[in-house]
Motif scaffolding. Structure first.
Motif, PDB file in Angstrom:
ATOM      1  N   ASN A   1       0.886  -1.228   0.080  1.00 31.79           N
ATOM      2  CA  ASN A   1       0.115   0.003   0.088  1.00 31.79           C
ATOM      3  C   ASN A   1       0.871   1.387  -0.141  1.00 31.79           C
ATOM      4  O   ASN A   1       0.606   2.222  -0.476  1.00 31.79           O
ATOM      5  N   ASP A   2       2.031   1.257   0.668  1.00 32.96           N
ATOM      6  CA  ASP A   2       2.967   2.248   0.768  1.00 32.96           C
ATOM      7  C   ASP A   2       3.468   2.675  -0.665  1.00 32.96           C
ATOM      8  O   ASP A   2       3.531   3.674  -1.245  1.00 32.96           O
TER       9      ASP A   2
ATOM     10  N   LYS B   1      -5.832  -7.254  -2.523  1.00 30.10           N
ATOM     11  CA  LYS B   1      -5.763  -8.780  -2.708  1.00 30.10           C
ATOM     12  C   LYS B   1      -4.451  -8.945  -3.166  1.00 30.10           C
ATOM     13  O   LYS B   1      -3.535  -8.692  -4.134  1.00 30.10           O
ATOM     14  N   PHE B   2      -3.705 -10.025  -2.499  1.00 28.35           N
ATOM     15  CA  PHE B   2      -2.485 -10.478  -2.549  1.00 28.35           C
ATOM     16  C   PHE B   2      -2.388 -11.762  -3.396  1.00 28.35           C
ATOM     17  O   PHE B   2      -3.234 -12.558  -3.160  1.00 28.35           O
ATOM     18  N   LEU B   3      -1.751 -11.910  -4.528  1.00 30.05           N
ATOM     19  CA  LEU B   3      -1.606 -12.872  -5.234  1.00 30.05           C
ATOM     20  C   LEU B   3      -0.214 -13.856  -5.457  1.00 30.05           C
ATOM     21  O   LEU B   3      -0.360 -15.012  -5.733  1.00 30.05           O
TER      22      LEU B   3
ATOM     23  N   GLN C   1      -7.038   1.917  -9.407  1.00 26.88           N
ATOM     24  CA  GLN C   1      -6.472   0.575  -9.273  1.00 26.88           C
ATOM     25  C   GLN C   1      -4.981   0.615  -9.404  1.00 26.88           C
ATOM     26  O   GLN C   1      -4.668   1.176 -10.695  1.00 26.88           O
ATOM     27  N   HIS C   2      -4.383  -0.244  -8.497  1.00 32.29           N
ATOM     28  CA  HIS C   2      -2.795  -0.436  -8.708  1.00 32.29           C
ATOM     29  C   HIS C   2      -2.548  -1.855  -9.118  1.00 32.29           C
ATOM     30  O   HIS C   2      -3.128  -2.853  -8.055  1.00 32.29           O
ATOM     31  N   GLU C   3      -1.690  -2.096 -10.133  1.00 36.81           N
ATOM     32  CA  GLU C   3      -1.297  -3.621 -10.154  1.00 36.81           C
ATOM     33  C   GLU C   3       0.161  -3.586  -9.735  1.00 36.81           C
ATOM     34  O   GLU C   3       1.131  -2.655 -10.432  1.00 36.81           O
TER      35      GLU C   3
ATOM     36  N   SER D   1       1.476  -9.650  -8.511  1.00 36.90           N
ATOM     37  CA  SER D   1       1.722 -10.133  -7.085  1.00 36.90           C
ATOM     38  C   SER D   1       0.518  -9.583  -6.275  1.00 36.90           C
ATOM     39  O   SER D   1       0.265  -9.894  -5.210  1.00 36.90           O
ATOM     40  N   ALA D   2      -0.007  -8.327  -6.659  1.00 37.65           N
ATOM     41  CA  ALA D   2      -1.151  -7.767  -5.676  1.00 37.65           C
ATOM     42  C   ALA D   2      -2.008  -6.785  -6.727  1.00 37.65           C
ATOM     43  O   ALA D   2      -1.500  -6.257  -7.500  1.00 37.65           O
ATOM     44  N   VAL D   3      -3.144  -6.375  -6.336  1.00 34.95           N
ATOM     45  CA  VAL D   3      -4.010  -5.668  -6.876  1.00 34.95           C
ATOM     46  C   VAL D   3      -4.615  -4.758  -5.768  1.00 34.95           C
ATOM     47  O   VAL D   3      -5.302  -5.374  -4.898  1.00 34.95           O
ATOM     48  N   ILE D   4      -4.444  -3.470  -5.708  1.00 28.66           N
ATOM     49  CA  ILE D   4      -4.814  -2.752  -4.556  1.00 28.66           C
ATOM     50  C   ILE D   4      -5.848  -1.653  -5.489  1.00 28.66           C
ATOM     51  O   ILE D   4      -5.678  -0.992  -6.448  1.00 28.66           O
TER      52      ILE D   4
END
Length: 149
Positions: free
Chosen positions: A26-27, A62-64, A92-94, A103-106
C-alpha cells in the motif's frame, strides 16, 4: 495513457518470513499515486497552495504472489471510476514482481478534501483534469454523486 513506476525495494519492506510485508504494498501504491500527480504538474506544494488534498475512503488489497527480499517491483495506475468533475475517484494499482508476475491488486476509493473547511470539495480545474488521460481499467464506471442525480 499507461503509467508505471519501478521501485527498488528496501530492507524495511520485508518481514520475518522474508517476504514483503502487507502494508509495504500500500505504501508503494501511495507513492505511485503521488508520482502520477507530480507527472501531471501537481506537487505537494500545489496541495498547500490550493488548500486541497487527496483522501481515501477505502483501500482494498488482494495478494496474489509473494515478493521476496531483494526483488524489485513495478506499480501501475489505472482509473476504475471517476465522477463528473473529478471530485471522487477510484484507482487500481497492479503490483508486479521482478519476473513481471502480478503479485497484488490494490484498489482505493478517494476524493479531494478542502483543507480549510475540512469538507469534501470539487477540486480546482488543474486537479479536475489529471485523470482525463489516465489508462482506464476494463471495469471503469462513472461515479454518480447523489447531487448529480
Amino acid at each position: 495513457m499507461s503509467f508505471t513506476v519501478k521501485f527498488t525495494t528496501r530492507w524495511a519492506d520485508f518481514d520475518a518470513n522474508i517476504h514483503m510485508r502487507h502494508t509495504a504494498y500500500n505504501d508503494y501504491a501511495a507513492e505511485a499515486r503521488l508520482r502520477y500527480f507530480n507527472e501531471y504538474g501537481i506537487t505537494i506544494h500545489d496541495f498547500t497552495k490550493e488548500k486541497v488534498g487527496p483522501i481515501l475512503f477505502e483501500e482494498n488489497t488482494k495478494f496474489l504472489k509473494e515478493i521476496h527480499l531483494g526483488e524489485d517491483i513495478s506499480v501501475n495506475l489505472k482509473i476504475v471510476g471517476l465522477s463528473g468533475k473529478g471530485e471522487r475517484w477510484k484507482i487500481q494499482h497492479e503490483v508486479y514482481n521482478s519476473q513481471g508476475k502480478l503479485s497484488a491488486v490494490i484498489t482505493v476509493y478517494g476524493a479531494w478534501l478542502d483543507l480549510v473547511k475540512r469538507k469534501l470539495s470539487v477540486p480546482p480545474l488543474k486537479f479536475q483534469t489529471i485523470f482525463d488521460t489516465a489508462e482506464k481499467a476494463d471495469n471503469f464506471e462513472e461515479i454518480i454523486l447523489k447531487s448529480d442525480s
